[in-house]
Design an enzyme around this catalytic site. Structure first.
Site, mmCIF file in Angstrom:
data_model
loop_
_atom_site.group_PDB
_atom_site.id
_atom_site.type_symbol
_atom_site.label_atom_id
_atom_site.label_comp_id
_atom_site.label_asym_id
_atom_site.label_seq_id
_atom_site.Cartn_x
_atom_site.Cartn_y
_atom_site.Cartn_z
ATOM 1 N N CYS A 187 9.422 14.006 -2.772
ATOM 2 C CA CYS A 187 8.895 14.894 -3.812
ATOM 3 C C CYS A 187 9.803 14.888 -5.036
ATOM 4 O O CYS A 187 10.868 15.521 -5.036
ATOM 5 C CB CYS A 187 8.749 16.316 -3.278
ATOM 6 S SG CYS A 187 8.100 17.484 -4.486
ATOM 7 N N CYS A 228 10.229 18.331 -6.658
ATOM 8 C CA CYS A 228 11.138 19.204 -5.918
ATOM 9 C C CYS A 228 12.604 18.834 -6.142
ATOM 10 O O CYS A 228 13.448 19.710 -6.335
ATOM 11 C CB CYS A 228 10.843 19.130 -4.417
ATOM 12 S SG CYS A 228 9.128 19.377 -3.941
ATOM 13 N N ASP A 229 12.895 17.537 -6.096
ATOM 14 C CA ASP A 229 14.291 17.099 -6.003
ATOM 15 C C ASP A 229 14.794 16.279 -7.186
ATOM 16 O O ASP A 229 15.974 15.927 -7.245
ATOM 17 C CB ASP A 229 14.479 16.273 -4.718
ATOM 18 C CG ASP A 229 14.164 17.078 -3.468
ATOM 19 O OD1 ASP A 229 14.427 18.297 -3.470
ATOM 20 O OD2 ASP A 229 13.644 16.497 -2.499
#
Length: 313
Positions: A135, A138-139
């Site tokens: 992701c 997300c990261d």
């Protein structure tokens, strides 16, 4: 053993736990079956910086434990185990847990989530959460100014690559074929981004890394040329796998409508399925966003819709 509940929640994670909070506050006295991975995919995520309420970031397991504890405090009855079969042909709906315990439910909220497709490399498991992610949203922020690779050739992979290109020094887009499956518009966007380098006909064979004290870190990705079998290692700090997700919906095939990719089909601007009284929340019905916060929001919506359904039925 057989029992009855106004609301059964199948699955945990942000969607399931949030549905429990709202269903409990509506006095539906929900029963939540947590499944094989209590807390969902966030429990295999290290630092999370984009979930509201945690200004300094927090680990995925800690955030999920906080939401779980809040759901418990509100009155959700949590149970371990797996729902092994469902019958949505009539109300109350009949659901079996571990093939032995029967729960009759006036409403059901499905929050079983989706799992990322992985390459299947042993090194991928070793560095998952330590430089390997599924992701970018997300990261990606952890890799500002660094070099990363995105593996895949569809729209999702190219979207991840263009997103990361805004944050990272360089993005290798690793694809096993000599052309993309993504839309032409998305391809053009990639080709027009100077810090994306496309690695055609490249098959990932190993994620390279090292130990740094008590931590692990990715240092490269070894790829093999599909035509010549020649190998080379791309020096980088992170690898993003973008080869698709699999919704956890096998249990519901033949019971409710699924889309062509297996995600639960819900009505526009709703969590309602084609079966009145059955709702779906989180990644199991969301192939687009796949964020913890959007999953939590849909869990809220599902519980409110379940309450309104019971009031009007």
């Amino acid at each position: 053993m057989s029992e009855h509940t106004k609301c059964l929640i199948i699955g945990s994670g942000p969607a399931g736990y949030t549905a429990g909070i709202y269903a409990s506050r509506a006095d539906l006295k929900p029963i939540l079956i947590e499944g094989m991975t209590p807390g969902g995919q966030l429990t295999i995520t290290t630092e999370v910086e984009n979930f509201p309420g945690y200004p300094n970031g927090k680990s995925g397991p800690e955030i999920m434990n906080d939401i779980r504890e809040q759901s418990l405090r509100c009155g959700t009855e949590m149970r371990t185990g797996m729902v092994t079969s469902v019958d949505f042909s009539q109300r109350p709906f009949r659901c079996m847990v571990e093939e032995t315990d029967e729960i009759l439910a006036d409403t059901v909220i499905i929050a079983t989530g989706a799992t990322a497709r992985w390459l299947g490399l042993e090194s991928e498991k070793t560095y998952r959460g330590f430089g390997v992610s599924a992701c970018a949203t997300c990261d990606g922020n952890f890799f500002r100014g660094k070099d990363v690779a995105v593996v895949g050739g569809g729209d999702t992979a190219l979207e991840e690559a263009t997103y990361l290109a805004k944050l990272c020094n360089k993005v290798y887009l690793v694809h096993r074929r000599d052309e993309f499956r993504a839309s032409k518009a998305m391809q053009q966007r990639v080709f027009n981004t100077p810090n994306i380098e496309v690695c055609w006909n490249s098959i990932p064979v190993e994620i390279v890394g090292e130990k740094r004290g008590f931590m692990k870190a990715v240092t490269g990705l070894t790829v093999s040329d599909k035509n010549t079998s020649e190998q080379r290692t791309l020096p980088l700090d992170g690898v993003f796998i973008a080869i698709g997700h699999m919704p956890v919906t096998d249990l519901f095939k033949g019971q409710i409508d699924l889309d062509e990719h297996g995600y639960i089909a819900t009505k526009p601007d709703s969590t309602a399925t084609n079966v009145p009284g059955v709702f779906a929340a989180g990644d199991v019905q969301d192939p687009h966003f796949r964020q913890a916060i959007t999953a939590a929001a849909s869990g809220c919506k599902a519980a409110i819709e379940a309450e309104r359904f019971l009031l009007n039925s």
